[in-house]
Write a protein that holds these residues in place. Structure first.
Motif, short mmCIF file in Angstrom:
data_model
loop_
_atom_site.label_atom_id
_atom_site.label_comp_id
_atom_site.label_asym_id
_atom_site.label_seq_id
_atom_site.Cartn_x
_atom_site.Cartn_y
_atom_site.Cartn_z
N GLY A 97 4.38 -4.33 20.04
CA GLY A 97 3.48 -5.43 20.32
C GLY A 97 4.13 -6.80 20.21
O GLY A 97 5.35 -6.94 20.10
N GLY A 98 3.28 -7.83 20.26
CA GLY A 98 3.76 -9.20 20.13
C GLY A 98 4.06 -9.90 21.43
O GLY A 98 4.48 -11.06 21.42
N LEU A 99 3.86 -9.22 22.57
CA LEU A 99 4.14 -9.86 23.86
C LEU A 99 3.03 -10.85 24.18
O LEU A 99 1.84 -10.54 24.08
N ALA A 100 3.40 -12.07 24.55
CA ALA A 100 2.43 -13.10 24.92
C ALA A 100 1.87 -12.81 26.30
O ALA A 100 2.62 -12.64 27.27
N LEU A 101 0.56 -12.72 26.40
CA LEU A 101 -0.12 -12.45 27.66
C LEU A 101 -0.94 -13.68 28.04
O LEU A 101 -2.02 -13.91 27.49
N PRO A 102 -0.44 -14.50 28.96
CA PRO A 102 -1.20 -15.70 29.34
C PRO A 102 -2.44 -15.34 30.13
O PRO A 102 -2.41 -14.47 31.00
N THR A 103 -3.55 -15.98 29.81
CA THR A 103 -4.81 -15.80 30.53
C THR A 103 -5.39 -17.18 30.83
O THR A 103 -4.94 -18.18 30.26
N PRO A 104 -6.38 -17.27 31.70
CA PRO A 104 -7.02 -18.57 31.95
C PRO A 104 -7.70 -19.16 30.72
O PRO A 104 -8.06 -20.33 30.72
N PHE A 105 -7.86 -18.35 29.66
CA PHE A 105 -8.57 -18.79 28.47
C PHE A 105 -7.64 -19.02 27.28
O PHE A 105 -8.10 -19.30 26.18
N GLY A 106 -6.35 -18.91 27.49
CA GLY A 106 -5.38 -19.06 26.43
C GLY A 106 -4.44 -17.88 26.37
O GLY A 106 -4.39 -17.06 27.31
N LEU A 124 -14.20 -18.75 22.78
CA LEU A 124 -13.68 -17.41 23.05
C LEU A 124 -12.79 -16.90 21.93
O LEU A 124 -12.44 -15.72 21.90
N ASN A 125 -12.41 -17.80 21.02
CA ASN A 125 -11.62 -17.34 19.87
C ASN A 125 -12.51 -16.70 18.80
O ASN A 125 -12.02 -16.26 17.77
N ILE A 126 -13.82 -16.66 19.05
CA ILE A 126 -14.74 -15.97 18.14
C ILE A 126 -14.94 -14.56 18.66
O ILE A 126 -15.63 -14.32 19.65
N ARG A 127 -14.33 -13.61 18.01
CA ARG A 127 -14.26 -12.24 18.54
C ARG A 127 -15.62 -11.58 18.77
O ARG A 127 -15.78 -10.85 19.75
N PRO A 128 -16.61 -11.78 17.90
CA PRO A 128 -17.89 -11.10 18.15
C PRO A 128 -18.50 -11.43 19.51
O PRO A 128 -19.29 -10.63 20.04
N PRO A 170 1.58 -12.17 16.54
CA PRO A 170 1.12 -13.54 16.26
C PRO A 170 -0.37 -13.67 16.51
O PRO A 170 -0.99 -12.87 17.21
N ARG A 171 -0.95 -14.71 15.96
CA ARG A 171 -2.37 -14.98 16.17
C ARG A 171 -2.60 -15.42 17.61
O ARG A 171 -1.81 -16.16 18.19
N ASN A 172 -3.70 -14.95 18.18
CA ASN A 172 -4.05 -15.37 19.54
C ASN A 172 -4.35 -16.86 19.57
O ASN A 172 -4.81 -17.44 18.59
N ASP A 173 -4.10 -17.46 20.72
CA ASP A 173 -4.36 -18.89 20.89
C ASP A 173 -5.33 -19.06 22.06
O ASP A 173 -4.93 -19.24 23.21
#
Length: 461
Positions: free
Chosen positions: A72-81, A162-166, A154-157
């Motif tokens: 793991g640990g690969l950065a996956l860019p998305t339109p939301f961070g 959208l950083n609120i998982r629920p 690493p922590r998601n950015d």
């Protein structure tokens, strides 16, 4: 007084809504287990799981280039961070070593991890939900027999909220239709096998389908084209921009070998896909091709005629003629600059008659040059095609260091005018500049499906 009553009623309704939402979406923790002994798994199940992991291209997202497999640990860019992939090795501290098969199956089916946390749909559980219990068992066996690696992601950015998982649970309520796959009795066994692999573990639509503003696939436009890691995933339905239409045989050949003489070589994220499919049995590759060909649909007589004319044109084209450095035949006008670059940098391979995958595809057949968006041809010209590790493969040099932005724009305009009947691209100058500057994240991968070769794997961000 009336306003107070209204506010009170609204507050009660809000509390009821929140309570109902929590009740609908809350997931309990699944008890931890001791990491299973790798020897406890049936070797045939592990072998089958390896093939299934190849279909899912698991190593591509769950491995940092040059790092340990599946850590793991690969950065996956998305339109939301940016989302970072998780560790799926059997490490008990940072991976899935203390996950039971039940916990693994729930993550695949429902997008919820062992402790009840909702996973972000960058992990395509909306496709993996179709996987059968038997195949999940084999995948679990395969991953649990990999080398454990202690590595925390690493922590998601991500942007608020959208950083609120629920809140992912609301996405699930809207867009997740749980599986497993239900065969279509009106179709053949091969078609159903292909649909199961392509729609499920293969998650082809995750790249090849456009998405709505909430990041969910627009199923009404399934396989209508999308984006992945700075590349365009072409439409593989009736809107396919391929100059010569795909059919079952050409798709099967391409998926098996990573190239086709009438369509070129796989590149970008697709290079990893075909690299991983190399370990799949021929019947499974053929089944995927059968299904995708059915999505593309039959070719019209007009397109068939155009394809035959293209084949004749390419077959009758003369061999490229090298131009010496003191040649007086080079174009002098500014608008012919692209032609001069093409003849000096491209024609030797793309008109040289060396067969694919080691020669260049005639540009008359190039989907990248015919496509409505030039991003893929920009990427290939600027960053090239890196070699595979330890095997023969298609290779193209990167011209980003030798050609300036104006040169690339002139070259691409020449290719578009000369080899297609399409209108010129708009905004090409800014798209080339943004690609070079890193405004567009572009990952360039070799075609071997291996994420452990830092010399051959790079990104431009």
């Amino acid at each position: 007084m009336r306003l107070v009553r209204v506010l009170l009623v609204l507050a009660v309704l809000f509390i009821i809504f929140c309570a109902g939402f929590i009740a609908l979406t809350w997931k309990s923790e699944i008890t931890r287990i001791a990491r299973p002994d790798p020897g406890s798994f049936d070797p045939e199940s592990v072998k089958r799981g390896a093939a299934l992991a190849a279909v899912g291209n698991c190593i591509a997202c769950h491995t940092v280039p040059g790092g340990k497999a599946f850590a793991g640990g690969l950065a996956l860019p998305t339109p939301f961070g940016t989302i970072y992939s998780t560790n799926i090795t059997p490490d008990e501290k940072t991976g899935i070593g203390n996950w039971s098969e039940e916990a693994f199956r729930r993550a695949m089916r429902e997008g919820t991890d062992r402790d009840g946390t909702h996973l972000y749909p960058a992990f395509p559980y909306d496709h993996f939900t179709l996987v059968t219990d038997a195949d999940n068992r084999a995948l679990y066996a395969y991953l649990m027999t990999r080398q454990p690696v202690e590595a925390a992601a690493p922590r998601n950015d991500l942007i608020f909220p959208l950083n609120i998982r629920p809140l992912v649970a609301a996405w699930d309520l809207l867009f997740l239709k749980q599986g497993p796959y239900r065969p279509d009795p009106a179709q053949s066994d091969e078609w159903n096998r292909g649909a199961y692999l392509a729609e499920g573990l293969g998650h082809c639509g995750a790249c090849h389908t456009p998405r709505n503003p909430l990041g969910a696939e627009r199923r009404a436009a399934a396989f209508g084209g999308g984006t992945a890691e700075g590349w365009n995933a072409y439409a593989i339905n009736a809107q396919s921009p391929a100059p010569i239409p795909w059919n079952r045989d050409s798709l099967a050949f391409y998926l098996r070998h990573g190239f086709h003489p009438e369509h070129g070589v796989s590149r970008g994220p697709m290079a990893e896909v075909t690299g991983n499919l190399a370990g799949l049995p021929d019947p499974d590759v053929a089944a995927i091709a059968t299904y995708v060909a059915s999505v593309i649909g039959p070719t019209s007589p007009e397109r068939m005629l155009q394809a035959e004319e293209l084949r004749k044109k390419v077959g009758a084209a003369p061999l490229a003629v090298a131009i010496s450095s003191d040649s007086q035949a080079l174009p002098e006008k500014q608008q012919d600059r692209g032609a001069a670059i093409y003849r000096s940098a491209c024609a030797g391979c793309h008109e040289g008659r060396r067969p694919l995958p080691f020669g260049g595809l005639p540009f008359d057949l190039s989907t990248a040059v015919n496509a409505p968006d030039p991003q893929n041809i920009i990427n290939v010209v600027m960053f090239g095609l890196p070699p595979a590790d330890g095997e023969l493969s298609a290779v193209m040099p990167a011209f980003g260091d030798t050609l300036g932005d104006d040169d690339i724009v002139a070259l691409l305009n020449h290719l578009r005018r000369t080899f297609t009947k399409q209108s010129e691209w708009t905004g090409l100058d800014s798209q080339v500049a943004n690609t070079r500057s890193g405004a567009h994240t572009v990952r360039v991968r070799p075609s071997d499906g291996i994420e452990r070769g830092p010399a051959n794997v790079g990104s431009v961000e």
